[in-house]
Design a protein around this motif. Structure first.
Motif, PDB file in Angstrom:
ATOM      1  N   LEU A 251     -11.082  -5.259 -15.706  1.00 36.89           N
ATOM      2  CA  LEU A 251      -9.591  -4.797 -15.409  1.00 36.89           C
ATOM      3  C   LEU A 251      -8.580  -5.799 -15.887  1.00 36.89           C
ATOM      4  N   ASN A 252      -7.401  -5.484 -16.045  1.00 33.24           N
ATOM      5  CA  ASN A 252      -6.458  -6.410 -16.446  1.00 33.24           C
ATOM      6  C   ASN A 252      -5.819  -7.336 -15.046  1.00 33.24           C
ATOM      7  N   ARG A 253      -5.062  -8.363 -15.360  1.00 32.21           N
ATOM      8  CA  ARG A 253      -4.894  -9.233 -14.242  1.00 32.21           C
ATOM      9  C   ARG A 253      -4.502  -8.416 -12.990  1.00 32.21           C
ATOM     10  N   SER A 254      -3.096  -7.581 -13.200  1.00 32.97           N
ATOM     11  CA  SER A 254      -2.800  -6.863 -11.963  1.00 32.97           C
ATOM     12  C   SER A 254      -3.706  -5.863 -11.437  1.00 32.97           C
ATOM     13  N   GLU A 255      -4.658  -5.109 -12.185  1.00 33.05           N
ATOM     14  CA  GLU A 255      -5.433  -4.452 -11.761  1.00 33.05           C
ATOM     15  C   GLU A 255      -6.574  -4.955 -10.876  1.00 33.05           C
ATOM     16  N   ALA A 256      -6.989  -6.189 -11.423  1.00 29.21           N
ATOM     17  CA  ALA A 256      -7.935  -7.068 -10.688  1.00 29.21           C
ATOM     18  C   ALA A 256      -7.391  -7.649  -9.315  1.00 29.21           C
ATOM     19  N   ASN A 257      -6.197  -7.931  -9.342  1.00 30.93           N
ATOM     20  CA  ASN A 257      -5.606  -8.516  -8.226  1.00 30.93           C
ATOM     21  C   ASN A 257      -5.669  -7.442  -7.076  1.00 30.93           C
ATOM     22  N   LEU A 258      -5.464  -6.081  -7.555  1.00 33.68           N
ATOM     23  CA  LEU A 258      -5.240  -4.957  -6.554  1.00 33.68           C
ATOM     24  C   LEU A 258      -6.680  -4.579  -6.138  1.00 33.68           C
ATOM     25  N   PHE A 259      -7.610  -4.759  -7.090  1.00 30.65           N
ATOM     26  CA  PHE A 259      -9.030  -4.472  -6.449  1.00 30.65           C
ATOM     27  C   PHE A 259      -9.400  -5.612  -5.641  1.00 30.65           C
ATOM     28  N   ARG A 260      -9.281  -6.634  -5.723  1.00 34.27           N
ATOM     29  CA  ARG A 260      -9.374  -7.911  -4.725  1.00 34.27           C
ATOM     30  C   ARG A 260      -8.968  -7.352  -3.288  1.00 34.27           C
ATOM     31  N   LYS A 261      -7.723  -6.891  -3.581  1.00 27.51           N
ATOM     32  CA  LYS A 261      -7.014  -6.717  -2.259  1.00 27.51           C
ATOM     33  C   LYS A 261      -7.737  -5.449  -1.577  1.00 27.51           C
ATOM     34  N   LEU A 262      -8.471  -4.551  -2.155  1.00 34.24           N
ATOM     35  CA  LEU A 262      -9.118  -3.411  -1.764  1.00 34.24           C
ATOM     36  C   LEU A 262     -10.440  -3.886  -1.042  1.00 34.24           C
ATOM     37  N   PHE A 263     -10.896  -5.000  -1.397  1.00 29.09           N
ATOM     38  CA  PHE A 263     -12.164  -5.518  -0.818  1.00 29.09           C
ATOM     39  C   PHE A 263     -11.705  -6.661   0.412  1.00 29.09           C
ATOM     40  N   SER A 264     -10.557  -6.813   0.423  1.00 33.75           N
ATOM     41  CA  SER A 264     -10.208  -8.086   1.493  1.00 33.75           C
ATOM     42  C   SER A 264      -9.934  -7.615   2.896  1.00 33.75           C
ATOM     43  N   HIS A 265     -10.205  -6.176   3.070  1.00 33.46           N
ATOM     44  CA  HIS A 265     -10.281  -5.789   4.135  1.00 33.46           C
ATOM     45  C   HIS A 265     -11.714  -5.135   4.692  1.00 33.46           C
ATOM     46  N   SER A 266     -12.124  -5.113   6.045  1.00 32.48           N
ATOM     47  CA  SER A 266     -13.437  -4.474   6.535  1.00 32.48           C
ATOM     48  C   SER A 266     -13.223  -3.193   6.415  1.00 32.48           C
ATOM     49  N   LYS A 267     -11.999  -2.424   6.651  1.00 25.69           N
ATOM     50  CA  LYS A 267     -11.622  -0.914   6.447  1.00 25.69           C
ATOM     51  C   LYS A 267     -11.956  -0.665   5.021  1.00 25.69           C
ATOM     52  N   GLY A 268     -12.087   0.951   4.756  1.00 25.28           N
ATOM     53  CA  GLY A 268     -12.368   1.098   3.386  1.00 25.28           C
ATOM     54  C   GLY A 268     -11.462   2.505   3.047  1.00 25.28           C
ATOM     55  N   ILE A 269     -10.702   2.853   4.400  1.00 27.36           N
ATOM     56  CA  ILE A 269      -9.803   4.141   4.045  1.00 27.36           C
ATOM     57  C   ILE A 269      -8.470   3.760   3.679  1.00 27.36           C
ATOM     58  N   TYR A 270      -7.911   4.259   2.721  1.00 29.07           N
ATOM     59  CA  TYR A 270      -6.538   3.860   2.344  1.00 29.07           C
ATOM     60  C   TYR A 270      -5.747   4.976   2.218  1.00 29.07           C
ATOM     61  N   LYS A 271      -4.574   4.876   2.287  1.00 30.96           N
ATOM     62  CA  LYS A 271      -3.401   6.021   2.269  1.00 30.96           C
ATOM     63  C   LYS A 271      -2.952   5.785   0.855  1.00 30.96           C
ATOM     64  N   ILE A 272      -2.866   6.806  -0.336  1.00 24.80           N
ATOM     65  CA  ILE A 272      -2.217   6.659  -1.440  1.00 24.80           C
ATOM     66  C   ILE A 272      -0.891   6.966  -1.303  1.00 24.80           C
ATOM     67  N   GLY A 273       0.216   6.125  -1.448  1.00 25.56           N
ATOM     68  CA  GLY A 273       1.309   6.419  -1.238  1.00 25.56           C
ATOM     69  C   GLY A 273       2.253   6.672  -2.499  1.00 25.56           C
ATOM     70  N   ASP A 274       1.880   6.725  -3.847  1.00 25.60           N
ATOM     71  CA  ASP A 274       2.524   7.072  -5.106  1.00 25.60           C
ATOM     72  C   ASP A 274       1.576   7.287  -6.106  1.00 25.60           C
ATOM     73  N   VAL A 275       2.048   7.907  -6.991  1.00 22.22           N
ATOM     74  CA  VAL A 275       1.418   8.316  -8.192  1.00 22.22           C
ATOM     75  C   VAL A 275       0.844   7.120  -8.980  1.00 22.22           C
ATOM     76  N   GLU A 276       1.393   5.972  -9.065  1.00 18.92           N
ATOM     77  CA  GLU A 276       1.023   4.701  -9.415  1.00 18.92           C
ATOM     78  C   GLU A 276      -0.339   4.407  -9.090  1.00 18.92           C
ATOM     79  N   ALA A 277      -0.481   4.205  -7.621  1.00 20.88           N
ATOM     80  CA  ALA A 277      -1.622   3.903  -6.961  1.00 20.88           C
ATOM     81  C   ALA A 277      -2.807   5.038  -7.228  1.00 20.88           C
ATOM     82  N   LEU A 278      -2.690   6.263  -7.259  1.00 24.02           N
ATOM     83  CA  LEU A 278      -3.276   7.310  -7.426  1.00 24.02           C
ATOM     84  C   LEU A 278      -3.899   7.036  -9.037  1.00 24.02           C
ATOM     85  N   VAL A 279      -3.107   6.808  -9.889  1.00 29.26           N
ATOM     86  CA  VAL A 279      -3.752   6.666 -11.284  1.00 29.26           C
ATOM     87  C   VAL A 279      -4.540   5.554 -11.559  1.00 29.26           C
ATOM     88  N   PHE A 280      -4.172   4.379 -10.681  1.00 34.24           N
ATOM     89  CA  PHE A 280      -5.032   3.415 -10.715  1.00 34.24           C
ATOM     90  C   PHE A 280      -6.647   3.572 -10.190  1.00 34.24           C
TER      91      PHE A 280
END
Length: 189
Positions: free
Chosen positions: A103-132
């Motif tokens: 992943l590029n730097r910004s994608e890698a940062n977001l990917f890390r954030k996804l794994f920083s919580h024990s919960k795994g259910i996220y609400k997608i709030g915009d197309v940018e997040a959906l595309v990622f």
């Protein structure tokens, strides 16, 4: 990019509808879902020779726009928001580092954030997040389960752009099928 942890209330509503979040692990999805298929570039299962010749990174890149367009259209018709389950078990330290390197730097940062919580259910709030998130599955970096509550449907990222689709209602399944076919893809059984 809007990607937030689902609230406990949202998780409870989703759980009452779907029963399980790690849908990709279901051995017999027809026990929970009345309508199943596989969203794919091809309308049939390929032979081993065809798969060897046709599938791979170039295949995924060639058809990625079809999947991105499909998910975007589904996102726009979804009345209750789209949710994604990130299955965090089974990803070791080395595998996690490898995925970050893809992943590029910004994608890698977001990917890390996804794994920083024990919960795994996220609400997608915009197309940018959906595309990622869709790109993670399309490029086979990391597969996610996408929940479309008003369509009673789950779409699961998977290898070779063969994404299982499970639906509890014929209306949701047919709406997904219509959008999938509009984007040059198929649902095969």
């Amino acid at each position: 990019m809007k990607l937030t942890l689902a609230t406990n209330e949202e998780i409870n509503i989703l759980h009452s509808k779907y029963k399980r979040f790690n849908t990709h692990l279901l051995e017999n999805p027809s026990e929970l879902y009345n309508y199943t298929g596989i969203m794919d570039v091809f309308n049939r299962v390929l032979t081993e020779e065809e798969a060897f010749e046709l599938l791979g990174e170039k295949h995924n890149l060639k058809y990625s726009a079809n999947f991105l367009d499909t998910f975007t259209q589904l996102f726009h018709i979804e009345e209750n928001g789209v949710y994604v389950h990130i299955y965090k078990k089974g990803l070791g330290k080395e595998a996690f580092k490898y995925k970050l390197s893809c992943l590029n730097r910004s994608e890698a940062n977001l990917f890390r954030k996804l794994f920083s919580h024990s919960k795994g259910i996220y609400k997608i709030g915009d197309v940018e997040a959906l595309v990622f998130l869709t790109k993670l599955s399309v490029t086979e970096v990391y597969f996610a389960d996408f929940f479309f509550p008003s369509l009673d449907t789950v779409i699961i990222g998977n290898w070779d752009l063969s994404f299982p689709i499970y639906s509890k209602s014929i209306i949701g399944f047919n709406k997904c099928k219509e959008i999938i076919e509009e984007n040059g893809l198929f649902i095969r059984q």
